[in-house]
Scaffold this active site. Structure first.
Site, mmCIF file in Angstrom:
data_model
loop_
_atom_site.group_PDB
_atom_site.id
_atom_site.type_symbol
_atom_site.label_atom_id
_atom_site.label_comp_id
_atom_site.label_asym_id
_atom_site.label_seq_id
_atom_site.Cartn_x
_atom_site.Cartn_y
_atom_site.Cartn_z
ATOM 1 C CD GLU A 1 43.948 32.994 28.825
ATOM 2 O OE1 GLU A 1 44.413 31.902 29.168
ATOM 3 O OE2 GLU A 1 43.444 33.789 29.634
ATOM 4 C CB VAL B 1 41.786 48.023 54.524
ATOM 5 C CG1 VAL B 1 42.994 48.374 55.392
ATOM 6 C CG2 VAL B 1 40.914 46.987 55.208
ATOM 7 C CG PHE C 1 42.825 33.406 43.314
ATOM 8 C CD1 PHE C 1 42.332 32.145 43.058
ATOM 9 C CD2 PHE C 1 42.624 34.396 42.376
ATOM 10 C CE1 PHE C 1 41.655 31.868 41.888
ATOM 11 C CE2 PHE C 1 41.947 34.134 41.194
ATOM 12 C CZ PHE C 1 41.460 32.865 40.950
ATOM 13 C CG ASP D 1 48.691 39.306 42.241
ATOM 14 O OD1 ASP D 1 49.266 38.203 42.129
ATOM 15 O OD2 ASP D 1 47.784 39.677 41.469
HETATM 16 C C1 LIG Z 1 42.351 39.200 33.560
HETATM 17 C C2 LIG Z 1 43.227 38.367 34.473
HETATM 18 C C3 LIG Z 1 43.515 37.056 34.114
HETATM 19 C C4 LIG Z 1 44.307 36.265 34.947
HETATM 20 N N1 LIG Z 1 44.570 34.960 34.574
HETATM 21 C C5 LIG Z 1 45.287 34.172 35.403
HETATM 22 C C6 LIG Z 1 45.490 32.797 35.098
HETATM 23 O O1 LIG Z 1 45.036 32.308 34.057
HETATM 24 N N2 LIG Z 1 46.184 32.021 35.979
HETATM 25 C C7 LIG Z 1 46.696 32.554 37.135
HETATM 26 O O2 LIG Z 1 47.302 31.821 37.912
HETATM 27 N N3 LIG Z 1 46.545 33.849 37.449
HETATM 28 C C8 LIG Z 1 45.845 34.669 36.623
HETATM 29 N N4 LIG Z 1 45.661 35.988 36.937
HETATM 30 C C9 LIG Z 1 46.332 36.524 38.142
HETATM 31 C C10 LIG Z 1 45.560 36.154 39.386
HETATM 32 O O3 LIG Z 1 44.197 36.501 39.224
HETATM 33 C C11 LIG Z 1 46.186 36.883 40.561
HETATM 34 O O4 LIG Z 1 47.527 36.504 40.669
HETATM 35 C C12 LIG Z 1 45.447 36.552 41.853
HETATM 36 O O5 LIG Z 1 44.119 37.028 41.797
HETATM 37 C C13 LIG Z 1 46.170 37.153 43.058
HETATM 38 O O6 LIG Z 1 45.453 36.816 44.218
HETATM 39 P P1 LIG Z 1 45.445 37.805 45.458
HETATM 40 O O7 LIG Z 1 44.709 37.103 46.532
HETATM 41 O O8 LIG Z 1 46.813 38.303 45.725
HETATM 42 O O9 LIG Z 1 44.605 39.076 44.957
HETATM 43 P P2 LIG Z 1 43.156 39.156 44.321
HETATM 44 O O10 LIG Z 1 42.663 37.829 43.902
HETATM 45 O O11 LIG Z 1 43.238 40.219 43.281
HETATM 46 O O12 LIG Z 1 42.248 39.646 45.525
HETATM 47 C C14 LIG Z 1 42.408 40.905 46.119
HETATM 48 C C15 LIG Z 1 41.162 41.210 46.929
HETATM 49 O O13 LIG Z 1 41.408 42.335 47.739
HETATM 50 C C16 LIG Z 1 40.284 43.197 47.723
HETATM 51 N N5 LIG Z 1 40.775 44.544 48.026
HETATM 52 C C17 LIG Z 1 41.604 45.291 47.284
HETATM 53 N N6 LIG Z 1 41.876 46.439 47.917
HETATM 54 C C18 LIG Z 1 41.210 46.407 49.083
HETATM 55 C C19 LIG Z 1 41.129 47.314 50.177
HETATM 56 N N7 LIG Z 1 41.815 48.471 50.207
HETATM 57 N N8 LIG Z 1 40.333 46.977 51.217
HETATM 58 C C20 LIG Z 1 39.647 45.807 51.225
HETATM 59 N N9 LIG Z 1 39.713 44.914 50.209
HETATM 60 C C21 LIG Z 1 40.499 45.204 49.167
HETATM 61 C C22 LIG Z 1 39.730 43.034 46.314
HETATM 62 O O14 LIG Z 1 38.369 43.417 46.254
HETATM 63 C C23 LIG Z 1 39.962 41.553 46.067
HETATM 64 O O15 LIG Z 1 38.841 40.779 46.469
HETATM 65 C C24 LIG Z 1 44.862 36.802 36.135
HETATM 66 C C25 LIG Z 1 44.574 38.130 36.482
HETATM 67 C C26 LIG Z 1 43.766 38.901 35.658
HETATM 68 C C27 LIG Z 1 43.458 40.325 36.038
#
Ligand SMILES: Cc1cc2nc3c(=O)[nH]c(=O)nc-3n(C[C@H](O)[C@H](O)[C@H](O)COP(=O)(O)OP(=O)(O)OC[C@H]3O[C@@H](n4cnc5c(N)ncnc54)[C@H](O)[C@@H]3O)c2cc1C
Length: 439
Positions: free
Chosen positions: A186, A95, A30, A316
């Site tokens: 859910e 990474v 995200f 996150d």
């Molecule tokens: C089942 C579930 C339901 C959810 N429901 C909701 C909801 O209803 N509403 C809401 O607001 N939030 C919800 N969330 C939380 C939300 O999905 C997260 O807060 C959000 O995805 C965080 O975004 P981010 O960009 O920090 O990480 P993420 O979206 O998790 O993206 C991290 C990315 O980093 C990549 N990555 C990881 N490690 C590495 C590495 N070492 N090297 C290269 N790439 C890497 C991964 O492949 C991924 O694409 C939910 C989460 C889950 C698991």
């Protein structure tokens, strides 16, 4: 082959971009994907690195696990999303570290990627809090593969019980969900609907009334961020639909065929789904940066890393805080707003201005409990429940999905499921690396 005019123009534009400051984004979730998109018109060359070649819309993973949606509806190729953006290059790779002195991101295969600005957005992973047996026996739900594996496992329980009904006694049809947050609620709601609306019709020879969904939560309420009335509504709705809600119940250990609770109770179950918590992606542990509880990387109020002004952390992974010092909730809007903020700070720096504090705007919370049932709360205190909240939830999730194709696919599946009370995605696939103890 002769290059077309378009591709020559594209090549020319890419060459021009090579001299620009290099922004490397790690993670196309995200936060990372949003940042790559909002940098489209900025004078920077962006490299987006992800270990996957796709972006996952995690809020709908539970629908993949319960046969409502196919994974392709909620996951999209990063290259497809970004291919029209000339200043972005997508790199597939995991990474594993950063060389701070040389300003290089290091991939697992040893490839270095140089950066001027680095943005870490690798999200979170499931946390088992060190509870015995969870890592081996519980089903997490963080990726399309995990959702498919769970779907396969759930459907297989009915196939096996049909072949040998005596299996019911040992928990074959008991589905335990641990964690009473929005995802657990859910999932529990969707599982009882799957059993009542689909399994009952698909398995006429099976005593489906003996299938059982248990939702286990350590605190004395469900869906913590919500108002007590919404929490109570969620509990009441789940119970009225047949879910056994066990509040104030702590899991002590998990085995292949049971969950052991504090106080000595044992629930025989072949399916334990773990939605009880997350911790920061383990990449955070390898960077030599300060971390807080749950492994999140300590950041300055502007989301940069202390001592590394050219490094930002979003989503996150970041231990960003509100004015009272409380950690922000790990939710998709936090990651997306963090991305917008970092893009704005890069602009301010180019203009010679000091960076601003990140100001997270809570836009409200929502959780669906099942067909025609949800709870929603807006920051101004307005609360909704029932069908209205459910329609709001559907509309918001449709709007948030990336791309028209995903929206169309999800909308069509939802409409079909709603009108037929069926589930479109019931193929038993994705069990290749299911824990062997469960086979
Ligand atoms: C089942 C579930 C339901 C959810 N429901 C909701 C909801 O209803 N509403 C809401 O607001 N939030 C919800 N969330 C939380 C939300 O999905 C997260 O807060 C959000 O995805 C965080 O975004 P981010 O960009 O920090 O990480 P993420 O979206 O998790 O993206 C991290 C990315 O980093 C990549 N990555 C990881 N490690 C590495 C590495 N070492 N090297 C290269 N790439 C890497 C991964 O492949 C991924 O694409 C939910 C989460 C889950 C698991």
């Amino acid at each position: 082959m002769m290059a077309t005019r378009d591709s020559r123009e594209m090549l020319g534009r890419e060459d021009r971009h090579k001299d620009r400051p290099r922004v490397v984004i790690v993670g196309g979730g995200f936060g990372g994907l949003r940042l790559a998109q909002v940098l489209e018109d900025e004078p920077v060359q962006v490299t987006l690195v992800d270990r996957r070649n796709f972006h996952t819309f995690q809020p709908l993973l539970y629908q993949v696990a319960t046969a409502m949606l196919d994974p392709a509806a909620i996951a999209r190729s990063l290259r497809a999303i970004l291919r029209r953006q000339a200043n972005v290059e997508v790199r597939l790779g995991t990474v594993t570290g950063v060389d701070w002195a040389a300003k290089l991101v290091l991939l697992a295969d040893g490839t270095p990627i140089a950066f001027d600005t680095l943005v870490l957005a690798t999200g979170a992973v499931t946390s088992d809090y060190g509870i015995e047996g969870v890592a081996e026996h519980a089903f997490p739900l963080k990726s399309p593969e995990e959702a498919l594996r769970l779907r396969h496992h759930v459907l297989e329980r009915f196939e096996r019980t049909l072949a040998d009904p005596a299996r019911i006694e040992s928990g074959e049809l008991t589905f335990s969900v641990v964690g009473g947050g929005p995802t657990g609620v859910e999932l529990a709601g969707a599982l009882v609907e799957l059993i009542d609306n689909v399994v009952r019709k698909d398995f006429p020879g099976l005593d489906v009334d003996r299938a059982h969904v248990v939702l286990i939560e350590a605190t004395d309420h469900l869906i913590d961020p919500f108002h007590p009335r919404s929490r109570e509504n969620a509990r009441h709705t789940l119970e009225s639909r047949g879910v056994e809600v066990r509040l104030g119940t702590t899991v002590e250990a998990v085995t292949a065929d049971a969950v052991h609770l504090a106080g000595g109770a044992v629930v025989p179950t072949r399916t334990l789904i773990w939605t009880a918590g997350v911790r920061a992606n383990p990449l955070a542990d390898r960077l030599g940066l300060d971390q807080t509880q749950g492994g999140r990387i300590v950041v300055e109020p502007d989301l940069s890393v202390p001592g590394h002004p050219d490094v930002f952390v979003i989503g996150d992974l970041a231990a960003s805080r509100d004015l009272d010092g409380n950690l922000h909730p790990q939710m998709a809007p936090l990651a997306q707003q963090g991305a917008d903020h970092v893009a704005a700070q890069l602009r301010r720096r180019r203009q010679g201005l000091a960076t601003d504090r990140f100001d997270y705007r809570n836009k409200g919370v929502m959780a669906t409990i099942g067909r025609n049932a949800a709870v929603a709360e807006l920051p101004n205190g307005l609360r909704f429940r029932g069908r209205l909240a459910w329609v709001m939830w559907l509309a918001l999730h449709l709007q948030r999905l990336v791309g028209y194709r995903s929206r169309f696919e999800v909308l069509t599946s939802w409409a079909w499921n709603y009108l037929t009370t069926d589930r479109t995605a019931r193929l038993m696939v994705g069990a290749a690396d299911e824990p062997s103890t469960r086979r």
